[in-house]
Write an enzyme that holds these catalytic residues in place. Structure first.
Site, PDB file in Angstrom:
ATOM      1  N   GLU A  30      35.238  54.292  60.254  1.00  0.00           N
ATOM      2  CA  GLU A  30      34.725  55.607  60.181  1.00  0.00           C
ATOM      3  C   GLU A  30      33.330  55.569  59.913  1.00  0.00           C
ATOM      4  O   GLU A  30      33.088  55.361  58.607  1.00  0.00           O
ATOM      5  CB  GLU A  30      35.735  56.631  59.527  1.00  0.00           C
ATOM      6  N   ARG A 255      46.593  46.924  51.884  1.00  0.00           N
ATOM      7  CA  ARG A 255      45.430  46.925  51.456  1.00  0.00           C
ATOM      8  C   ARG A 255      44.638  46.028  50.600  1.00  0.00           C
ATOM      9  O   ARG A 255      45.497  45.541  49.472  1.00  0.00           O
ATOM     10  CB  ARG A 255      44.891  48.393  51.134  1.00  0.00           C
ATOM     11  N   LYS A 265      35.567  54.476  49.919  1.00  0.00           N
ATOM     12  CA  LYS A 265      34.397  55.192  50.074  1.00  0.00           C
ATOM     13  C   LYS A 265      34.173  56.281  49.363  1.00  0.00           C
ATOM     14  O   LYS A 265      33.374  56.694  48.893  1.00  0.00           O
ATOM     15  CB  LYS A 265      34.300  55.267  51.669  1.00  0.00           C
TER      16      LYS A 265
HETATM   17  P1  ATP Z   1      37.905  54.109  52.711  1.00  0.00           P
HETATM   18  O1  ATP Z   1      38.858  54.470  51.720  1.00  0.00           O
HETATM   19  O2  ATP Z   1      37.060  53.244  52.215  1.00  0.00           O
HETATM   20  O3  ATP Z   1      37.339  55.237  53.297  1.00  0.00           O
HETATM   21  P2  ATP Z   1      39.253  53.774  55.162  1.00  0.00           P
HETATM   22  O4  ATP Z   1      40.610  53.087  55.406  1.00  0.00           O
HETATM   23  O5  ATP Z   1      39.155  55.036  55.263  1.00  0.00           O
HETATM   24  O6  ATP Z   1      38.785  53.332  53.768  1.00  0.00           O
HETATM   25  P3  ATP Z   1      37.811  53.284  57.766  1.00  0.00           P
HETATM   26  O7  ATP Z   1      36.491  53.376  57.962  1.00  0.00           O
HETATM   27  O8  ATP Z   1      38.862  54.268  58.153  1.00  0.00           O
HETATM   28  O9  ATP Z   1      37.937  53.210  56.107  1.00  0.00           O
HETATM   29  O10 ATP Z   1      38.553  51.658  57.710  1.00  0.00           O
HETATM   30  C1  ATP Z   1      38.361  50.875  59.058  1.00  0.00           C
HETATM   31  C2  ATP Z   1      39.334  49.772  58.772  1.00  0.00           C
HETATM   32  O11 ATP Z   1      39.113  49.120  57.685  1.00  0.00           O
HETATM   33  C3  ATP Z   1      40.970  50.368  58.897  1.00  0.00           C
HETATM   34  O12 ATP Z   1      41.432  49.677  59.799  1.00  0.00           O
HETATM   35  C4  ATP Z   1      41.180  50.230  57.492  1.00  0.00           C
HETATM   36  O13 ATP Z   1      42.601  49.930  57.392  1.00  0.00           O
HETATM   37  C5  ATP Z   1      40.412  49.085  56.855  1.00  0.00           C
HETATM   38  N1  ATP Z   1      40.535  49.164  55.561  1.00  0.00           N
HETATM   39  C6  ATP Z   1      39.828  49.803  54.824  1.00  0.00           C
HETATM   40  N2  ATP Z   1      39.952  49.734  53.649  1.00  0.00           N
HETATM   41  C7  ATP Z   1      40.595  48.424  53.497  1.00  0.00           C
HETATM   42  C8  ATP Z   1      40.985  47.347  52.250  1.00  0.00           C
HETATM   43  N3  ATP Z   1      40.836  47.804  51.228  1.00  0.00           N
HETATM   44  N4  ATP Z   1      41.817  46.253  52.631  1.00  0.00           N
HETATM   45  C9  ATP Z   1      42.085  46.020  54.126  1.00  0.00           C
HETATM   46  N5  ATP Z   1      41.592  46.923  54.980  1.00  0.00           N
HETATM   47  C10 ATP Z   1      40.928  47.839  54.688  1.00  0.00           C
HETATM   48 MG    MG Z   2      38.710  57.178  55.835  1.00  0.00          MG
END
Ligand code: ATP
Ligand code: MG
Length: 544
Positions: A30, A255, A265
């Site tokens: 995102e 994760r 984020k």
């Molecule tokens: P954040 O909590 O940092 O916003 P998010 O999962 O909301 O993380 P996205 O931009 O939606 O962030 O993530 C894109 C991809 O990265 C998703 O498939 C998510 O599962 C993966 N991802 C995000 N954080 C991790 C992590 N700590 N370990 C492994 N994969 C991750």
């Molecule tokens: Mg997110």
């Protein structure tokens, strides 16, 4: 990486059974912030699985929520992906599919599987119930198909205020899985979208747009993290109930969490808002830009992703694993240089003023391909004050008066006397030099040094961990766990050969650690280095 992790096993099976002829994965960030190490891991998994099985990996910007996304994040994410070394097959945007997604919502309404609700967000929450109590049907749940179609169209045409109406799936308010209690599919938002402008004023929710985007892109294996386990039920429900050919399957892994760090984020934003760090590229956090600024290499990040594996167990990875990955790369592949971080002057009283000698030394102790460089030997040199600090304790073979020490790559010197100012602070040290070749320096302490005449002023940004607690998010207040001494700035010198150094160049400063040139201060001509990681030696460990 374990090339036989559970996701790969599933893929092998699917290919053997000819369920698919080619596999396709995707990385779907995102654009509401910068990429971090967790994203790098997700990219690594998706990209390498596709590559190893001769498939494809899409990048899809999940831009379905116009209030959170920004163009600058799209730009930075693309840049980071490229820097990490991934070649992108195809860049897609969820917003490319807005019309198709809308039509699928209409299909669900027609099938009596979705309805326009007029409960407000508080009421929806209340009606939804909890894990312990069942939910309650909305009074608007049984509208006719025609009414729903009309209202949904009017929502799209901008006839209602934000929050006044939403579209919900009609599933089961009694479901033990909370997400299946009539989840919201669309909401009204009067917000200009970075790609579609003002074309839309209703936007699909993540759970609705995500599975449809996967299916439209013909993704075969949709890999995500464990917290989406429950969402899988909705993912499959939506794809089962709309007319769409491909039905991707979702697989979850744990994760990535790293000791003494936060990655999400949302929390990084908090640190910025609370002015604990200034920007997303702060070298103390694990964003890709932060790691790059700190001096991490793409290779070391990929090596780390490979070593952490793909599992379903939630765990927290030791920081030392990440540090070892960068150390291995830097040790093998980057040159040595001399830097004095806590300078103190030495006068070699038997070397005449104006005397200058050029010494040619190797840039790397093993890899001769890295060539040689010139350093200078003169009457005045800088050494590190910590090589003197324990002057009366020779347990560590530190130099004391009358002691002989060796200047690395040069000569032995003998300490004669120390000149202090009236407050007792050492100003300079007078030594004599055994200025002859082929000296025996077995059992003699070897120290690093720089000629005063041929030194360049430098600032060293010494970083330590930003949080005091292994798992900062487990603590009550994130902010209370901040290490107030996570950055110390020192003024010192580096050898003259670094005057041609470029931003991003990395060195092992002998006996100190690995450093990366972050910027050049045009006013003071200072070179500004970030500490990547300290060397693990007696000298260093004593001086932290
Ligand atoms: P954040 O909590 O940092 O916003 P998010 O999962 O909301 O993380 P996205 O931009 O939606 O962030 O993530 C894109 C991809 O990265 C998703 O498939 C998510 O599962 C993966 N991802 C995000 N954080 C991790 C992590 N700590 N370990 C492994 N994969 C991750
Ligand atoms: Mg997110």
């Amino acid at each position: 990486m374990n090339t036989n992790n559970f996701i790969r096993k599933v893929i092998k099976k699917d290919l053997n059974k000819k369920k698919y002829f080619k596999i396709k994965t995707r990385f779907a960030p995102e654009p509401n912030g910068y990429l971090h190490l967790g994203h790098a891991k997700s990219l690594y998994i998706n990209y390498n699985i596709a590559k190893d099985f001769n498939g494809k990996c899409n990048i899809r910007f999940d831009d379905s929520n116009p209030s959170k996304i920004k163009k600058k994040y799209i730009k930075s994410i693309k840049k980071d992906i490229k820097w990490l070394g991934f070649k992108i097959d195809n860049v897609c945007y969820t917003s490319n599919y807005f019309l198709k997604i809308y039509n699928y919502a209409v299909e669900l309404i027609k099938k009596k599987l979705a309805y326009v609700d007029e409960l407000n967000s508080k009421e929806i929450k209340k009606y939804r119930g909890t894990l312990k109590t069942i939910g309650k049907n909305s009074p608007y749940r049984n509208r006719s198909v025609n009414d729903n179609l009309k209202l949904f169209k009017e929502m799209k045409e901008g006839k209602f205020k934000e929050g006044k109406m939403c579209l919900r799936a009609k599933i089961n308010m009694l479901s033990p899985i909370m997400i299946m209690r009539d989840p919201i599919l669309y909401r009204i938002k009067y917000k200009e979208h970075i790609k579609t402008g003002n074309e839309w004023c209703i936007y699909p929710m993540y759970d609705f747009s995500h599975c449809i985007s996967d299916a439209l892109e013909k993704i075969t294996h949709s890999i995500c993290t464990l917290e989406f386990m429950d969402n899988k039920n909705l993912y499959n429900w939506i794809l089962k109930n709309i007319t769409i050919k491909n039905k991707p399957k979702q697989y979850e892994f744990s994760r990535l969490n790293v000791e003494y760090n936060i990655m999400s984020k949302r929390y990084i934003n908090k640190l910025i808002n609370k002015k604990i760090i200034k920007k997303w590229d702060d070298p103390r956090i694990l964003t890709i830009t932060g790691l790059k600024k700190r001096g991490y290499t793409p290779f070391s990040i990929m090596d780390f992703c490979s070593r952490t594996g793909v599992t379903k167990q939630n765990n927290i990875i030791e920081m030392s694993l990440l540090e070892n990955c960068i150390k291995n790369d830097l040790n093998k592949n980057f040159p040595r240089a001399m830097a004095i971080i806590n300078p103190i002057k030495i006068i070699l009283e038997n070397i005449p003023d104006g005397y200058e000698e050029r010494l040619i030394i190797n840039n790397h102790p093993i890899n001769k391909n890295m060539g040689k460089r010139k350093i200078y030997f003169n009457r005045e040199i800088y050494i590190d004050k910590y090589d003197f600090i324990n002057i009366n304790k020779n347990k560590y073979n530190h130099p004391i008066i009358g002691n002989e020490i060796r200047l690395k790559n040069a000569y032995n010197i003998i300490i004669k006397y120390i000149i202090k100012n009236k407050d007792g602070v050492i100003k300079k040290i007078i030594c004599t030099c055994k200025h002859e070749k082929n000296q025996n320096y077995k059992y003699i302490k070897i120290i690093h040094w720089i000629s005063v005449l041929h030194s360049i002023p430098a600032k060293f940004y010494l970083y330590k961990r930003l949080f005091n607690k292994i798992n900062p998010l487990k603590e009550k207040k994130l902010i209370n766990n901040i290490n107030k001494k996570s950055l110390i700035i020192k003024n010192g010198f580096v050898e003259e050969s670094l005057k041609t150094a470029k931003i991003g160049n990395k060195y092992q400063f002998e006996r100190e650690g690995y450093y990366c040139l972050d910027k050049i201060d045009n006013k003071s001509n200072n070179l500004i280095f970030n500490l990547i990681i300290n060397l693990n030696n007696k000298y260093r460990n004593k001086n932290i």
